[in-house]
Design a protein around this motif. Structure first.
Motif, short mmCIF file in Angstrom:
data_model
loop_
_atom_site.label_atom_id
_atom_site.label_comp_id
_atom_site.label_asym_id
_atom_site.label_seq_id
_atom_site.Cartn_x
_atom_site.Cartn_y
_atom_site.Cartn_z
N LEU A 369 0.81 -1.21 0.00
CA LEU A 369 0.00 0.00 0.00
C LEU A 369 0.85 1.27 0.00
CD1 LEU A 369 -2.70 -1.07 2.62
CD2 LEU A 369 -2.93 -1.04 0.13
N LEU A 370 2.11 1.15 0.42
CA LEU A 370 2.98 2.32 0.54
C LEU A 370 4.03 2.40 -0.55
CD1 LEU A 370 3.63 2.04 4.38
CD2 LEU A 370 1.97 3.53 3.26
N ILE A 371 4.59 1.24 -0.91
CA ILE A 371 5.75 1.21 -1.81
C ILE A 371 5.33 0.66 -3.18
CG2 ILE A 371 8.01 0.20 -2.18
CD1 ILE A 371 8.39 0.15 0.83
N LYS A 372 5.81 1.32 -4.22
CA LYS A 372 5.52 0.87 -5.58
C LYS A 372 6.60 -0.06 -6.10
CE LYS A 372 4.21 2.80 -10.09
NZ LYS A 372 4.01 4.06 -10.85
N GLN A 373 7.87 0.31 -5.92
CA GLN A 373 9.00 -0.50 -6.37
C GLN A 373 10.20 -0.25 -5.46
OE1 GLN A 373 9.78 0.42 -10.49
NE2 GLN A 373 8.55 -1.27 -11.25
N ILE A 388 19.77 0.93 -1.95
CA ILE A 388 18.34 0.64 -1.99
C ILE A 388 17.60 1.94 -2.31
CG2 ILE A 388 16.38 -0.29 -0.71
CD1 ILE A 388 18.39 -1.63 1.17
N GLN A 389 16.86 1.94 -3.41
CA GLN A 389 16.06 3.09 -3.80
C GLN A 389 14.59 2.71 -3.74
OE1 GLN A 389 18.24 3.59 -7.58
NE2 GLN A 389 18.66 5.70 -6.92
N ILE A 390 13.84 3.38 -2.87
CA ILE A 390 12.42 3.07 -2.64
C ILE A 390 11.58 4.09 -3.40
CG2 ILE A 390 10.63 2.78 -0.90
CD1 ILE A 390 12.79 2.21 1.14
N LEU A 391 10.72 3.58 -4.28
CA LEU A 391 9.77 4.43 -5.00
C LEU A 391 8.41 4.29 -4.35
CD1 LEU A 391 8.98 6.29 -7.34
CD2 LEU A 391 8.62 4.24 -8.74
N TRP A 392 7.96 5.34 -3.68
CA TRP A 392 6.67 5.31 -3.00
C TRP A 392 5.54 5.55 -4.00
CZ3 TRP A 392 7.02 4.38 2.31
CH2 TRP A 392 8.28 4.53 2.87
N HIS A 393 4.33 5.22 -3.60
CA HIS A 393 3.18 5.47 -4.48
C HIS A 393 2.95 6.96 -4.69
CE1 HIS A 393 1.70 1.47 -5.29
NE2 HIS A 393 1.82 1.14 -4.01
N THR A 394 3.50 7.79 -3.83
CA THR A 394 3.38 9.24 -4.01
C THR A 394 4.43 9.78 -4.98
OG1 THR A 394 4.84 9.58 -2.09
CG2 THR A 394 2.46 9.51 -1.68
N GLU A 395 5.21 8.87 -5.62
CA GLU A 395 6.28 9.21 -6.56
C GLU A 395 7.52 9.77 -5.86
OE1 GLU A 395 6.12 8.16 -9.55
OE2 GLU A 395 4.03 7.55 -9.34
N ALA A 396 7.52 9.83 -4.54
CA ALA A 396 8.72 10.23 -3.81
C ALA A 396 9.72 9.07 -3.79
CB ALA A 396 8.37 10.65 -2.38
N ILE A 397 11.02 9.39 -3.66
CA ILE A 397 12.08 8.38 -3.69
C ILE A 397 12.94 8.52 -2.44
CG2 ILE A 397 14.12 7.54 -4.93
CD1 ILE A 397 12.86 8.49 -7.51
N SER A 398 13.17 7.40 -1.78
CA SER A 398 14.08 7.35 -0.63
C SER A 398 15.25 6.45 -0.98
CB SER A 398 13.36 6.82 0.61
OG SER A 398 12.25 7.63 0.94
N GLU A 399 16.42 6.81 -0.50
CA GLU A 399 17.63 6.03 -0.79
C GLU A 399 18.28 5.58 0.51
OE1 GLU A 399 21.90 6.69 -3.06
OE2 GLU A 399 20.05 7.44 -3.99
N LEU A 400 18.62 4.29 0.57
CA LEU A 400 19.24 3.70 1.75
C LEU A 400 20.49 2.93 1.32
CD1 LEU A 400 16.01 2.15 3.35
CD2 LEU A 400 16.96 4.41 3.81
N ILE A 401 21.35 2.64 2.28
CA ILE A 401 22.53 1.83 2.05
C ILE A 401 22.51 0.69 3.06
CG2 ILE A 401 25.04 1.73 2.04
CD1 ILE A 401 23.95 3.28 -0.29
N ALA A 402 22.62 -0.55 2.57
CA ALA A 402 22.64 -1.74 3.43
C ALA A 402 23.96 -2.47 3.24
CB ALA A 402 21.47 -2.67 3.11
#
Length: 544
Positions: A369-373, A388-402
Protein backbone atom coordinates in the motif's frame (compact mmCIF):
# COMPACT_ATOMS: atom_id res chain seq x y z
CA UNK A 1 -27.24 -13.80 -45.26
CA UNK A 2 -25.15 -14.44 -42.16
CA UNK A 3 -23.12 -11.26 -42.70
CA UNK A 4 -26.33 -9.24 -43.13
CA UNK A 5 -27.71 -10.62 -39.86
CA UNK A 6 -24.48 -9.80 -38.03
CA UNK A 7 -24.52 -6.33 -39.51
CA UNK A 8 -28.07 -5.78 -38.33
CA UNK A 9 -27.10 -6.89 -34.81
CA UNK A 10 -24.15 -4.52 -34.81
CA UNK A 11 -26.28 -1.58 -35.96
CA UNK A 12 -28.82 -2.29 -33.24
CA UNK A 13 -26.04 -2.61 -30.66
CA UNK A 14 -24.59 0.77 -31.69
CA UNK A 15 -27.93 2.29 -30.69
CA UNK A 16 -27.87 0.43 -27.38
CA UNK A 17 -31.05 -1.46 -28.30
CA UNK A 18 -29.71 -5.01 -28.66
CA UNK A 19 -30.97 -6.91 -25.63
CA UNK A 20 -28.92 -9.68 -24.03
CA UNK A 21 -29.36 -11.61 -20.79
CA UNK A 22 -28.69 -9.02 -18.06
CA UNK A 23 -26.13 -9.78 -15.38
CA UNK A 24 -27.22 -10.48 -11.81
CA UNK A 25 -28.34 -7.21 -10.24
CA UNK A 26 -30.15 -5.93 -13.34
CA UNK A 27 -33.52 -6.63 -14.97
CA UNK A 28 -35.45 -5.15 -17.90
CA UNK A 29 -38.44 -2.95 -17.10
CA UNK A 30 -41.64 -3.07 -19.19
CA UNK A 31 -40.18 -0.44 -21.52
CA UNK A 32 -37.12 -2.59 -22.25
CA UNK A 33 -34.67 -0.45 -20.27
CA UNK A 34 -32.04 -1.97 -18.00
CA UNK A 35 -32.72 -1.06 -14.36
CA UNK A 36 -31.53 -2.21 -10.96
CA UNK A 37 -33.07 -5.40 -9.61
CA UNK A 38 -36.23 -4.57 -7.62
CA UNK A 39 -35.13 -7.06 -4.92
CA UNK A 40 -33.12 -5.08 -2.33
CA UNK A 41 -31.35 -8.27 -1.24
CA UNK A 42 -29.92 -8.78 -4.73
CA UNK A 43 -28.76 -5.16 -4.96
CA UNK A 44 -27.17 -5.34 -1.49
CA UNK A 45 -25.29 -8.54 -2.40
CA UNK A 46 -23.81 -6.99 -5.56
CA UNK A 47 -22.86 -3.81 -3.70
CA UNK A 48 -21.22 -5.94 -1.00
CA UNK A 49 -19.01 -7.61 -3.64
CA UNK A 50 -17.55 -4.28 -4.78
CA UNK A 51 -17.25 -2.95 -1.23
CA UNK A 52 -15.35 -6.01 0.02
CA UNK A 53 -13.07 -5.99 -3.02
CA UNK A 54 -12.06 -2.42 -2.16
CA UNK A 55 -11.09 -3.61 1.32
CA UNK A 56 -9.70 -7.11 0.67
CA UNK A 57 -8.16 -6.61 -2.77
CA UNK A 58 -8.63 -10.16 -4.17
CA UNK A 59 -11.62 -11.98 -5.61
CA UNK A 60 -10.77 -15.11 -3.61
CA UNK A 61 -10.95 -13.22 -0.31
CA UNK A 62 -14.31 -11.74 -1.33
CA UNK A 63 -15.62 -15.23 -2.07
CA UNK A 64 -14.25 -16.49 1.26
CA UNK A 65 -15.93 -13.56 3.04
CA UNK A 66 -19.34 -14.58 1.66
CA UNK A 67 -18.79 -18.24 2.55
CA UNK A 68 -17.38 -17.69 6.05
CA UNK A 69 -20.25 -15.34 6.95
CA UNK A 70 -22.83 -17.69 5.37
CA UNK A 71 -24.13 -14.97 3.06
CA UNK A 72 -26.06 -16.47 0.12
CA UNK A 73 -25.39 -15.14 -3.35
CA UNK A 74 -28.17 -14.36 -5.88
CA UNK A 75 -28.49 -15.50 -9.46
CA UNK A 76 -31.26 -14.90 -11.97
CA UNK A 77 -31.69 -17.54 -14.62
CA UNK A 78 -32.71 -16.37 -18.09
CA UNK A 79 -32.75 -19.66 -19.96
CA UNK A 80 -35.80 -21.34 -21.42
CA UNK A 81 -38.36 -21.97 -18.69
CA UNK A 82 -36.47 -19.78 -16.21
CA UNK A 83 -37.08 -16.23 -17.36
CA UNK A 84 -35.77 -14.14 -14.51
CA UNK A 85 -36.09 -16.88 -11.89
CA UNK A 86 -34.15 -15.86 -8.76
CA UNK A 87 -32.01 -18.48 -7.07
CA UNK A 88 -29.86 -18.16 -3.95
CA UNK A 89 -26.78 -20.24 -3.31
CA UNK A 90 -23.17 -20.11 -2.16
CA UNK A 91 -20.78 -17.70 -3.87
CA UNK A 92 -17.95 -19.08 -6.00
CA UNK A 93 -14.77 -17.57 -7.39
CA UNK A 94 -15.88 -17.51 -11.04
CA UNK A 95 -19.06 -15.58 -10.21
CA UNK A 96 -17.18 -12.99 -8.14
CA UNK A 97 -14.53 -12.54 -10.83
CA UNK A 98 -17.15 -12.22 -13.59
CA UNK A 99 -18.93 -9.45 -11.69
CA UNK A 100 -15.70 -7.53 -11.10
CA UNK A 101 -14.76 -7.76 -14.79
CA UNK A 102 -18.20 -6.87 -16.18
CA UNK A 103 -18.40 -3.22 -17.36
CA UNK A 104 -22.21 -3.32 -17.28
CA UNK A 105 -22.10 -2.52 -13.56
CA UNK A 106 -20.60 0.90 -14.43
CA UNK A 107 -23.77 1.93 -16.30
CA UNK A 108 -22.04 1.31 -19.65
CA UNK A 109 -23.58 -0.55 -22.57
CA UNK A 110 -20.90 -2.76 -24.14
CA UNK A 111 -21.05 -5.06 -27.15
CA UNK A 112 -18.28 -7.15 -28.70
CA UNK A 113 -16.24 -8.06 -25.61
CA UNK A 114 -15.75 -11.59 -26.93
CA UNK A 115 -15.34 -13.33 -30.23
CA UNK A 116 -15.78 -16.94 -31.27
CA UNK A 117 -12.98 -18.89 -32.90
CA UNK A 118 -13.55 -22.17 -34.68
CA UNK A 119 -11.11 -24.90 -33.69
CA UNK A 120 -10.39 -27.04 -36.78
CA UNK A 121 -9.00 -30.55 -36.37
CA UNK A 122 -8.54 -32.92 -39.34
CA UNK A 123 -10.34 -30.47 -41.61
CA UNK A 124 -13.45 -30.26 -39.41
CA UNK A 125 -14.70 -27.76 -36.87
CA UNK A 126 -14.58 -29.66 -33.59
CA UNK A 127 -15.47 -26.86 -31.17
CA UNK A 128 -15.92 -23.12 -30.87
CA UNK A 129 -13.54 -21.27 -28.57
CA UNK A 130 -14.52 -17.98 -26.93
CA UNK A 131 -11.78 -15.37 -26.66
CA UNK A 132 -11.88 -12.19 -24.56
CA UNK A 133 -10.85 -9.08 -26.45
CA UNK A 134 -8.90 -6.11 -25.06
CA UNK A 135 -10.90 -2.97 -24.37
CA UNK A 136 -9.62 -1.11 -27.42
CA UNK A 137 -11.14 -3.81 -29.66
CA UNK A 138 -14.66 -3.67 -28.22
CA UNK A 139 -17.13 -2.76 -30.96
CA UNK A 140 -19.63 -0.69 -28.96
CA UNK A 141 -19.13 1.33 -25.77
CA UNK A 142 -21.94 3.64 -24.61
CA UNK A 143 -21.40 5.27 -21.22
CA UNK A 144 -24.24 6.33 -18.88
CA UNK A 145 -26.68 4.00 -20.60
CA UNK A 146 -28.34 2.87 -17.32
CA UNK A 147 -28.00 3.12 -13.54
CA UNK A 148 -24.58 2.08 -12.24
CA UNK A 149 -23.23 0.24 -9.20
CA UNK A 150 -19.70 1.66 -9.53
CA UNK A 151 -17.92 4.30 -11.60
CA UNK A 152 -15.92 3.58 -14.75
CA UNK A 153 -12.68 4.60 -13.03
CA UNK A 154 -13.32 2.13 -10.21
CA UNK A 155 -14.00 -0.60 -12.78
CA UNK A 156 -10.65 0.07 -14.45
CA UNK A 157 -8.98 0.07 -11.04
CA UNK A 158 -10.59 -3.29 -10.23
CA UNK A 159 -9.37 -4.79 -13.51
CA UNK A 160 -5.87 -3.49 -12.84
CA UNK A 161 -5.96 -4.97 -9.34
CA UNK A 162 -7.06 -8.34 -10.72
CA UNK A 163 -4.21 -8.17 -13.22
CA UNK A 164 -1.71 -7.46 -10.46
CA UNK A 165 -3.10 -10.33 -8.40
CA UNK A 166 -2.00 -12.87 -10.98
CA UNK A 167 1.18 -14.86 -10.55
CA UNK A 168 4.35 -12.98 -11.49
CA UNK A 169 4.63 -12.91 -15.27
CA UNK A 170 7.59 -11.99 -17.43
CA UNK A 171 5.39 -10.44 -20.10
CA UNK A 172 3.43 -7.88 -18.07
CA UNK A 173 5.68 -7.62 -14.99
CA UNK A 174 2.85 -8.22 -12.53
CA UNK A 175 4.09 -7.99 -8.94
CA UNK A 176 1.62 -10.69 -7.87
CA UNK A 177 -0.26 -10.91 -4.60
CA UNK A 178 1.66 -11.26 -1.31
CA UNK A 179 2.55 -14.87 -0.51
CA UNK A 180 3.44 -16.66 2.73
CA UNK A 181 7.24 -16.63 2.31
CA UNK A 182 9.64 -14.66 4.50
CA UNK A 183 10.81 -12.35 1.66
CA UNK A 184 9.43 -8.98 2.73
CA UNK A 185 9.89 -7.33 -0.68
CA UNK A 186 8.47 -10.16 -2.79
CA UNK A 187 7.18 -8.77 -6.08
CA UNK A 188 8.57 -5.26 -5.44
CA UNK A 189 12.32 -5.64 -6.06
CA UNK A 190 13.84 -4.76 -9.44
CA UNK A 191 17.48 -5.06 -10.44
CA UNK A 192 19.39 -1.77 -10.47
CA UNK A 193 21.82 -3.17 -13.06
CA UNK A 194 19.50 -4.47 -15.80
CA UNK A 195 16.05 -3.24 -14.73
CA UNK A 196 14.48 -6.71 -14.62
CA UNK A 197 12.39 -7.98 -11.75
CA UNK A 198 14.25 -9.94 -9.09
CA UNK A 199 12.85 -13.15 -7.61
CA UNK A 200 13.08 -14.32 -4.00
CA UNK A 201 14.94 -17.58 -3.40
CA UNK A 202 14.48 -19.41 -0.11
CA UNK A 203 17.04 -21.71 1.48
CA UNK A 204 17.94 -23.09 4.88
CA UNK A 205 15.82 -25.25 7.15
CA UNK A 206 12.19 -24.22 6.74
CA UNK A 207 13.10 -21.60 4.11
CA UNK A 208 13.61 -18.92 6.75
CA UNK A 209 16.61 -17.45 4.91
CA UNK A 210 15.99 -15.50 1.71
CA UNK A 211 18.02 -14.08 -1.14
CA UNK A 212 16.97 -11.83 -4.03
CA UNK A 213 18.18 -13.11 -7.39
CA UNK A 214 18.07 -11.53 -10.85
CA UNK A 215 17.60 -14.50 -13.19
CA UNK A 216 14.94 -13.22 -15.61
CA UNK A 217 17.40 -13.00 -18.55
CA UNK A 218 18.03 -16.73 -18.32
CA UNK A 219 14.28 -17.40 -18.36
CA UNK A 220 13.71 -15.12 -21.35
CA UNK A 221 16.50 -16.01 -23.77
CA UNK A 222 18.14 -19.07 -22.19
CA UNK A 223 21.34 -17.37 -21.05
CA UNK A 224 23.23 -19.27 -18.41
CA UNK A 225 23.92 -17.76 -15.01
CA UNK A 226 22.30 -14.89 -13.17
CA UNK A 227 22.85 -11.15 -13.27
CA UNK A 228 23.55 -11.03 -9.53
CA UNK A 229 22.05 -12.08 -6.21
CA UNK A 230 22.19 -10.76 -2.67
CA UNK A 231 21.12 -11.93 0.76
CA UNK A 232 17.78 -10.41 1.68
CA UNK A 233 18.18 -10.13 5.46
CA UNK A 234 20.03 -6.78 5.49
CA UNK A 235 17.81 -5.31 2.75
CA UNK A 236 14.56 -6.33 4.41
CA UNK A 237 15.75 -4.97 7.75
CA UNK A 238 16.78 -1.61 6.24
CA UNK A 239 13.45 -1.15 4.41
CA UNK A 240 11.43 -2.27 7.42
CA UNK A 241 13.26 0.13 9.74
CA UNK A 242 12.85 3.04 7.33
CA UNK A 243 9.12 2.42 6.83
CA UNK A 244 8.47 2.26 10.57
CA UNK A 245 10.47 5.46 11.06
CA UNK A 246 8.31 7.17 8.43
CA UNK A 247 5.19 6.11 10.30
CA UNK A 248 6.60 7.37 13.59
CA UNK A 249 7.92 10.66 12.24
CA UNK A 250 4.87 11.58 10.24
CA UNK A 251 2.46 10.45 12.99
CA UNK A 252 -0.13 9.30 10.49
CA UNK A 253 -3.64 9.86 11.84
CA UNK A 254 -5.37 6.77 10.47
CA UNK A 255 -7.29 5.89 13.62
CA UNK A 256 -10.62 7.29 12.51
CA UNK A 257 -10.32 5.74 9.05
CA UNK A 258 -9.66 2.29 10.54
CA UNK A 259 -12.52 2.62 12.99
CA UNK A 260 -14.91 3.87 10.32
CA UNK A 261 -14.00 0.99 8.02
CA UNK A 262 -14.64 -1.60 10.74
CA UNK A 263 -17.97 -0.03 11.60
CA UNK A 264 -18.96 0.05 7.92
CA UNK A 265 -18.15 -3.64 7.56
CA UNK A 266 -20.18 -4.43 10.66
CA UNK A 267 -23.09 -2.35 9.34
CA UNK A 268 -23.03 -4.01 5.91
CA UNK A 269 -22.93 -7.49 7.45
CA UNK A 270 -25.89 -6.65 9.68
CA UNK A 271 -27.77 -5.15 6.73
CA UNK A 272 -27.31 -8.37 4.75
CA UNK A 273 -28.71 -10.41 7.64
CA UNK A 274 -31.71 -8.08 7.98
CA UNK A 275 -32.53 -8.45 4.28
CA UNK A 276 -32.33 -12.24 4.55
CA UNK A 277 -34.63 -12.20 7.59
CA UNK A 278 -37.07 -9.89 5.81
CA UNK A 279 -37.21 -12.20 2.79
CA UNK A 280 -37.85 -15.32 4.89
CA UNK A 281 -40.51 -13.51 6.97
CA UNK A 282 -42.26 -12.49 3.77
CA UNK A 283 -42.23 -16.07 2.49
CA UNK A 284 -43.64 -17.29 5.83
CA UNK A 285 -46.39 -14.63 5.77
CA UNK A 286 -47.21 -15.47 2.17
CA UNK A 287 -47.49 -19.17 3.00
CA UNK A 288 -49.83 -18.29 5.90
CA UNK A 289 -52.05 -16.13 3.66
CA UNK A 290 -52.31 -18.96 1.14
CA UNK A 291 -53.23 -21.41 3.90
CA UNK A 292 -55.69 -18.96 5.49
CA UNK A 293 -57.44 -18.33 2.16
CA UNK A 294 -58.10 -22.04 1.62
CA UNK A 295 -61.56 -23.45 2.42
CA UNK A 296 -61.34 -25.66 5.52
CA UNK A 297 -63.37 -28.37 3.81
CA UNK A 298 -60.75 -28.78 1.09
CA UNK A 299 -58.43 -30.80 3.28
CA UNK A 300 -56.27 -32.07 0.38
CA UNK A 301 -55.12 -28.56 -0.40
CA UNK A 302 -55.17 -27.31 3.21
CA UNK A 303 -52.80 -30.02 4.44
CA UNK A 304 -50.27 -29.22 1.70
CA UNK A 305 -50.40 -25.47 2.37
CA UNK A 306 -50.16 -26.04 6.12
CA UNK A 307 -47.04 -28.15 5.62
CA UNK A 308 -45.47 -25.42 3.47
CA UNK A 309 -46.34 -22.82 6.11
CA UNK A 310 -44.69 -24.90 8.83
CA UNK A 311 -41.59 -25.36 6.68
CA UNK A 312 -41.29 -21.59 6.18
CA UNK A 313 -41.70 -20.99 9.91
CA UNK A 314 -38.97 -23.56 10.60
CA UNK A 315 -36.66 -21.81 8.11
CA UNK A 316 -37.36 -18.47 9.80
CA UNK A 317 -36.58 -19.87 13.25
CA UNK A 318 -33.31 -21.42 12.04
CA UNK A 319 -32.24 -18.18 10.32
CA UNK A 320 -32.98 -16.11 13.43
CA UNK A 321 -30.89 -18.54 15.50
CA UNK A 322 -28.01 -18.26 13.00
CA UNK A 323 -28.27 -14.46 13.18
CA UNK A 324 -27.97 -14.51 16.97
CA UNK A 325 -24.89 -16.76 16.75
CA UNK A 326 -23.34 -14.51 14.10
CA UNK A 327 -23.85 -11.46 16.31
CA UNK A 328 -22.01 -13.15 19.17
CA UNK A 329 -19.20 -14.62 17.03
CA UNK A 330 -18.55 -11.64 14.75
CA UNK A 331 -19.39 -8.85 17.21
CA UNK A 332 -21.24 -6.75 14.68
CA UNK A 333 -21.37 -3.81 17.15
CA UNK A 334 -18.15 -2.37 18.59
CA UNK A 335 -18.06 -1.64 22.31
CA UNK A 336 -16.50 1.51 23.73
CA UNK A 337 -13.53 -0.48 25.02
CA UNK A 338 -12.94 -1.96 21.56
CA UNK A 339 -13.14 1.51 20.00
CA UNK A 340 -10.43 2.77 22.37
CA UNK A 341 -8.21 -0.25 21.63
CA UNK A 342 -8.54 0.33 17.88
CA UNK A 343 -7.69 4.01 18.27
CA UNK A 344 -4.56 3.15 20.28
CA UNK A 345 -3.37 0.42 17.90
CA UNK A 346 -3.97 2.50 14.79
CA UNK A 347 -1.61 5.15 16.17
CA UNK A 348 1.03 2.58 17.06
CA UNK A 349 1.94 0.96 13.75
CA UNK A 350 5.25 -0.56 15.02
CA UNK A 351 3.34 -2.53 17.66
CA UNK A 352 1.00 -3.95 15.03
CA UNK A 353 3.93 -4.66 12.69
CA UNK A 354 5.96 -6.56 15.29
CA UNK A 355 3.01 -8.40 16.85
CA UNK A 356 3.28 -12.19 16.79
CA UNK A 357 -0.22 -12.38 15.30
CA UNK A 358 0.83 -10.32 12.25
CA UNK A 359 1.83 -12.68 9.43
CA UNK A 360 4.46 -12.12 6.75
CA UNK A 361 1.70 -11.88 4.16
CA UNK A 362 -0.01 -9.06 6.09
CA UNK A 363 3.28 -7.15 6.42
CA UNK A 364 3.75 -7.42 2.65
CA UNK A 365 0.22 -6.08 2.11
CA UNK A 366 1.05 -3.05 4.28
CA UNK A 367 4.23 -2.42 2.25
CA UNK A 368 2.33 -2.82 -1.01
CA UNK A 369 0.00 0.00 0.00
CA UNK A 370 2.98 2.32 0.54
CA UNK A 371 5.75 1.21 -1.81
CA UNK A 372 5.52 0.87 -5.58
CA UNK A 373 9.00 -0.50 -6.37
CA UNK A 374 12.35 -1.10 -4.70
CA UNK A 375 15.50 -0.96 -6.87
CA UNK A 376 18.68 -2.50 -5.44
CA UNK A 377 22.17 -2.01 -6.91
CA UNK A 378 25.45 -3.59 -5.75
CA UNK A 379 28.30 -1.29 -4.62
CA UNK A 380 31.81 -2.75 -4.44
CA UNK A 381 33.93 0.29 -3.54
CA UNK A 382 34.96 1.66 -1.16
CA UNK A 383 32.99 -0.92 0.84
CA UNK A 384 30.76 -3.79 -0.23
CA UNK A 385 27.19 -2.62 0.21
CA UNK A 386 23.80 -2.40 -1.52
CA UNK A 387 22.11 0.82 -2.63
CA UNK A 388 18.34 0.64 -1.99
CA UNK A 389 16.06 3.09 -3.80
CA UNK A 390 12.42 3.07 -2.64
CA UNK A 391 9.77 4.43 -5.00
CA UNK A 392 6.67 5.31 -3.00
CA UNK A 393 3.18 5.47 -4.48
CA UNK A 394 3.38 9.24 -4.01
CA UNK A 395 6.28 9.21 -6.56
CA UNK A 396 8.72 10.23 -3.81
CA UNK A 397 12.08 8.38 -3.69
CA UNK A 398 14.08 7.35 -0.63
CA UNK A 399 17.63 6.03 -0.79
CA UNK A 400 19.24 3.70 1.75
CA UNK A 401 22.53 1.83 2.05
CA UNK A 402 22.64 -1.74 3.43
CA UNK A 403 25.70 -3.82 4.19
CA UNK A 404 26.58 -6.61 1.74
CA UNK A 405 29.16 -8.82 3.43
CA UNK A 406 30.86 -11.75 1.71
CA UNK A 407 30.22 -15.27 2.92
CA UNK A 408 33.49 -15.14 4.85
CA UNK A 409 32.49 -11.87 6.50
CA UNK A 410 29.00 -13.14 7.15
CA UNK A 411 30.26 -16.11 9.19
CA UNK A 412 33.16 -14.29 10.84
CA UNK A 413 32.80 -13.79 14.56
CA UNK A 414 32.68 -10.07 15.44
CA UNK A 415 35.75 -8.54 17.07
CA UNK A 416 33.69 -7.48 20.07
CA UNK A 417 32.86 -11.13 20.82
CA UNK A 418 36.51 -12.21 20.49
CA UNK A 419 37.62 -9.42 22.83
CA UNK A 420 34.97 -10.39 25.34
CA UNK A 421 36.05 -14.06 25.23
CA UNK A 422 39.64 -12.95 25.79
CA UNK A 423 38.53 -11.06 28.89
CA UNK A 424 36.51 -14.02 30.18
CA UNK A 425 39.18 -16.68 29.61
CA UNK A 426 41.14 -16.29 32.88
CA UNK A 427 39.54 -18.26 35.69
CA UNK A 428 36.57 -19.56 33.69
CA UNK A 429 35.85 -22.81 31.91
CA UNK A 430 34.58 -22.90 28.35
CA UNK A 431 31.14 -23.83 29.65
CA UNK A 432 31.09 -20.78 31.93
CA UNK A 433 32.23 -18.54 29.09
CA UNK A 434 29.44 -19.85 26.84
CA UNK A 435 26.84 -19.26 29.57
CA UNK A 436 28.07 -15.70 30.08
CA UNK A 437 27.93 -14.94 26.35
CA UNK A 438 24.40 -16.31 26.14
CA UNK A 439 23.36 -14.34 29.23
CA UNK A 440 24.41 -11.16 27.46
CA UNK A 441 22.17 -12.05 24.51
CA UNK A 442 24.99 -12.79 22.06
CA UNK A 443 24.61 -15.39 19.30
CA UNK A 444 27.11 -17.17 17.11
CA UNK A 445 27.40 -16.58 13.36
CA UNK A 446 24.61 -19.08 12.60
CA UNK A 447 22.19 -17.31 14.91
CA UNK A 448 22.33 -19.94 17.65
CA UNK A 449 23.51 -19.74 21.31
CA UNK A 450 27.16 -20.36 22.13
CA UNK A 451 28.23 -23.82 23.30
CA UNK A 452 31.27 -25.22 25.09
CA UNK A 453 32.71 -26.66 21.86
CA UNK A 454 32.10 -23.42 20.00
CA UNK A 455 34.01 -21.39 22.56
CA UNK A 456 36.90 -23.90 22.53
CA UNK A 457 37.10 -23.67 18.72
CA UNK A 458 37.18 -19.86 18.82
CA UNK A 459 39.95 -19.90 21.41
CA UNK A 460 41.99 -22.25 19.23
CA UNK A 461 41.38 -20.21 16.05
CA UNK A 462 42.30 -16.85 17.58
CA UNK A 463 45.05 -18.17 19.87
CA UNK A 464 43.28 -17.39 23.11
CA UNK A 465 45.11 -19.86 25.32
CA UNK A 466 44.13 -20.74 28.86
CA UNK A 467 47.25 -20.56 31.07
CA UNK A 468 45.73 -22.75 33.75
CA UNK A 469 45.30 -25.53 31.17
CA UNK A 470 49.02 -25.64 30.38
CA UNK A 471 50.82 -28.56 32.16
CA UNK A 472 54.10 -26.60 32.11
CA UNK A 473 52.55 -23.85 34.20
CA UNK A 474 51.00 -26.47 36.49
CA UNK A 475 54.47 -27.90 37.23
CA UNK A 476 55.59 -24.47 38.46
CA UNK A 477 53.26 -24.98 41.40
CA UNK A 478 51.37 -21.70 41.85
CA UNK A 479 49.62 -19.63 39.18
CA UNK A 480 49.65 -15.87 38.88
CA UNK A 481 46.14 -15.81 40.36
CA UNK A 482 47.34 -17.67 43.50
CA UNK A 483 45.86 -21.09 42.64
CA UNK A 484 47.83 -24.23 43.73
CA UNK A 485 48.44 -27.26 41.56
CA UNK A 486 48.04 -30.75 43.05
CA UNK A 487 51.75 -31.38 43.48
CA UNK A 488 52.41 -27.90 44.87
CA UNK A 489 49.65 -28.20 47.50
CA UNK A 490 50.80 -31.69 48.52
CA UNK A 491 54.36 -30.45 48.94
CA UNK A 492 53.24 -27.45 50.98
CA UNK A 493 51.21 -29.60 53.40
CA UNK A 494 53.62 -32.48 53.44
CA UNK A 495 51.07 -35.07 52.31
CA UNK A 496 50.71 -37.29 49.30
CA UNK A 497 48.80 -36.32 46.18
CA UNK A 498 46.18 -39.03 46.90
CA UNK A 499 45.30 -37.22 50.12
CA UNK A 500 44.68 -34.08 48.04
CA UNK A 501 42.47 -36.09 45.67
CA UNK A 502 40.52 -37.43 48.68
CA UNK A 503 39.92 -33.93 50.09
CA UNK A 504 38.87 -32.71 46.60
CA UNK A 505 36.37 -35.54 46.10
CA UNK A 506 34.86 -34.99 49.57
CA UNK A 507 34.47 -31.26 48.92
CA UNK A 508 36.82 -30.30 51.74
CA UNK A 509 38.82 -28.17 49.34
CA UNK A 510 37.55 -26.25 46.31
CA UNK A 511 39.10 -27.25 42.98
CA UNK A 512 38.40 -26.67 39.28
CA UNK A 513 39.58 -27.47 35.74
CA UNK A 514 39.56 -24.86 32.99
CA UNK A 515 39.06 -27.52 30.31
CA UNK A 516 38.61 -31.26 30.17
CA UNK A 517 41.80 -33.23 30.85
CA UNK A 518 43.59 -30.10 32.05
CA UNK A 519 45.39 -29.85 35.45
CA UNK A 520 43.41 -29.37 38.61
CA UNK A 521 43.82 -26.11 40.47
CA UNK A 522 42.95 -25.54 44.10
CA UNK A 523 41.62 -22.40 45.75
CA UNK A 524 43.59 -22.15 49.00
CA UNK A 525 42.80 -19.36 51.44
CA UNK A 526 44.41 -18.93 54.90
CA UNK A 527 41.26 -20.37 56.48
CA UNK A 528 41.32 -23.44 54.21
CA UNK A 529 45.03 -23.92 54.80
CA UNK A 530 44.54 -23.86 58.59
CA UNK A 531 41.69 -26.38 58.31
CA UNK A 532 43.86 -28.77 56.30
CA UNK A 533 46.76 -28.52 58.75
CA UNK A 534 44.35 -29.27 61.61
CA UNK A 535 43.26 -32.43 59.83
CA UNK A 536 46.87 -33.48 59.38
CA UNK A 537 47.60 -33.07 63.15
CA UNK A 538 44.67 -35.33 64.03
CA UNK A 539 46.16 -38.23 62.11
CA UNK A 540 48.12 -40.51 64.56
CA UNK A 541 51.78 -41.07 63.73
CA UNK A 542 52.71 -44.71 63.29
CA UNK A 543 55.54 -45.98 65.59
CA UNK A 544 58.56 -47.45 63.93
Amino acid sequence: MRLRLQGAKLNKAKKGELRCAPPTGYVYDPEGKLVLDPDEGVVAAIQLVFQQFRVLGTAFKVMRYFCSNQIPFPRRRWGPGHIGTLRWGPANLSRITAILRNPTYTGTYVYGRRRSLNVIENGQVTKVKTQLLPQQEWKVIIHNAHEAYISWSEYESNCEQLRRNRAISLSDECPGIPREGFALLQGLVICGKCGRRMSPRYYGTGGYRVAYECNQARKQDGRMGVCWSVSGAAIDTAVETHVLEVFTDEELDISLAVLSELENQAHEADKTWQLRLERVRYEADRAFRQYDATEPENRLVARTLERRWNEKLQQLAELEEEYQKAQQAQRLELTQVQRQQILQLANDIPTIWNASSTTSQERKEILGLLIKQVAITPIDTPERSTRIQILWHTEAISELIATRPTNADKYRTPKEVIQLIEQLVPGRTDTEIALELNRRGLLNTTGRPFTKKGVAWLRWKYGLGKPLSDPVIAKSGVSLEGYYSTSALAEKLGVGIHTIYYWRDKGIIQAFQETDRSPWWYVVTPEVLETLRHKIRRVPVKSE
